[in-house]
Motif scaffolding. Sequence first.
Motif, PDB file in Angstrom:
ATOM      1  N   GLU A 270      10.135  -3.307   2.719  1.00  0.00           N
ATOM      2  CA  GLU A 270       9.708  -4.539   2.048  1.00  0.00           C
ATOM      3  C   GLU A 270       9.938  -4.407   0.546  1.00  0.00           C
ATOM      4  OE1 GLU A 270       5.646  -4.776   3.195  1.00  0.00           O
ATOM      5  OE2 GLU A 270       6.100  -5.085   5.330  1.00  0.00           O
ATOM      6  N   PHE A 271      10.595  -5.421  -0.015  1.00  0.00           N
ATOM      7  CA  PHE A 271      10.928  -5.421  -1.441  1.00  0.00           C
ATOM      8  C   PHE A 271      10.133  -6.511  -2.152  1.00  0.00           C
ATOM      9  CE2 PHE A 271      14.346  -3.265   0.551  1.00  0.00           C
ATOM     10  CZ  PHE A 271      14.894  -2.404  -0.383  1.00  0.00           C
TER      11      PHE A 271
ATOM     12  N   THR B 294       9.181  -3.109  -6.452  1.00  0.00           N
ATOM     13  CA  THR B 294       8.436  -2.215  -5.558  1.00  0.00           C
ATOM     14  C   THR B 294       9.111  -2.208  -4.194  1.00  0.00           C
ATOM     15  OG1 THR B 294       6.364  -2.751  -6.695  1.00  0.00           O
ATOM     16  CG2 THR B 294       6.181  -1.758  -4.516  1.00  0.00           C
ATOM     17  N   ILE B 295       9.338  -1.006  -3.652  1.00  0.00           N
ATOM     18  CA  ILE B 295       9.931  -0.855  -2.319  1.00  0.00           C
ATOM     19  C   ILE B 295       8.921  -0.138  -1.431  1.00  0.00           C
ATOM     20  CG2 ILE B 295      11.916  -0.044  -0.995  1.00  0.00           C
ATOM     21  CD1 ILE B 295      13.428   0.261  -3.634  1.00  0.00           C
ATOM     22  N   GLN B 296       8.576  -0.753  -0.302  1.00  0.00           N
ATOM     23  CA  GLN B 296       7.627  -0.155   0.638  1.00  0.00           C
ATOM     24  C   GLN B 296       8.325   0.159   1.954  1.00  0.00           C
ATOM     25  OE1 GLN B 296       4.594  -3.330   0.477  1.00  0.00           O
ATOM     26  NE2 GLN B 296       3.181  -1.791  -0.298  1.00  0.00           N
TER      27      GLN B 296
ATOM     28  N   THR C 225       4.094 -12.420  -8.807  1.00  0.00           N
ATOM     29  CA  THR C 225       4.713 -11.419  -7.933  1.00  0.00           C
ATOM     30  C   THR C 225       5.457 -12.118  -6.797  1.00  0.00           C
ATOM     31  OG1 THR C 225       3.014  -9.793  -8.451  1.00  0.00           O
ATOM     32  CG2 THR C 225       4.222  -9.485  -6.394  1.00  0.00           C
ATOM     33  N   THR C 226       6.698 -11.704  -6.561  1.00  0.00           N
ATOM     34  CA  THR C 226       7.562 -12.400  -5.609  1.00  0.00           C
ATOM     35  C   THR C 226       8.088 -11.440  -4.558  1.00  0.00           C
ATOM     36  OG1 THR C 226       8.270 -13.899  -7.383  1.00  0.00           O
ATOM     37  CG2 THR C 226       9.619 -13.838  -5.389  1.00  0.00           C
ATOM     38  N   LYS C 227       7.837 -11.773  -3.289  1.00  0.00           N
ATOM     39  CA  LYS C 227       8.401 -10.986  -2.191  1.00  0.00           C
ATOM     40  C   LYS C 227       9.833 -11.421  -1.940  1.00  0.00           C
ATOM     41  CE  LYS C 227       4.292  -9.598   0.373  1.00  0.00           C
ATOM     42  NZ  LYS C 227       3.650  -9.538   1.709  1.00  0.00           N
TER      43      LYS C 227
END
Length: 199
Positions: free
Chosen positions: A37-38, A64-66, A187-189
């Motif tokens: 997920e970015f 952010t990378i999950q 914050t944007t997915k």
Amino acid sequence: MTSRFGARCLFCFCNTILCLILALFIFWLIFLPKEPEFTVSNASLTQFSFYNNTLYYNLALNITIQNPNKRVGIYYRHIQVIANYRKERFSMVNLTSPPFYQGHKNTTFLHDVLVEGQELVEFGEHELSQFNSETAAGVYNIDVKLALWVRAKYGKFKTADYGSSKIDCKLKVPLSFSETPATGFNTTKCGNVYVLTNP
């Protein structure tokens, strides 16, 4: 005799295919791979101006990378950041950070990814009108794509390099006149992730 031999070959071939399918299904059940997920956690835009068919820009991103997987690790071999405005590409940046490995249930932060410079672009009347409207509002719709070259690790098994996977981050970035992050950015997915499923 020939027909019996052919039937046996066909039977063996079908059994082999079924075994392969079953093995892949069991492998998938064990690892249950999920896409990473970015998220763009912050964006600071200190310049975004258009003069004489040239776009001048200065955009800084925190990404952010999950990795949500319990049994799958991911090697990030190369990351490219592509910035577009109104379907016009204005920048392509190769991240200079070395390749890295992201373990199970891990979160990685890419700080201050800088997209800056100037580029000749051709805006039609509609695009120019939209640019002027967004300039008046002080918020720009910028489409940032991440092109990834990755390798997955299933247990001790590593895959070959996956082709360029595309991540699409549609951002609304307010213009800021300081180097501090813009307070109005949400914050944007990111979407359209094809990392582990489409080599």
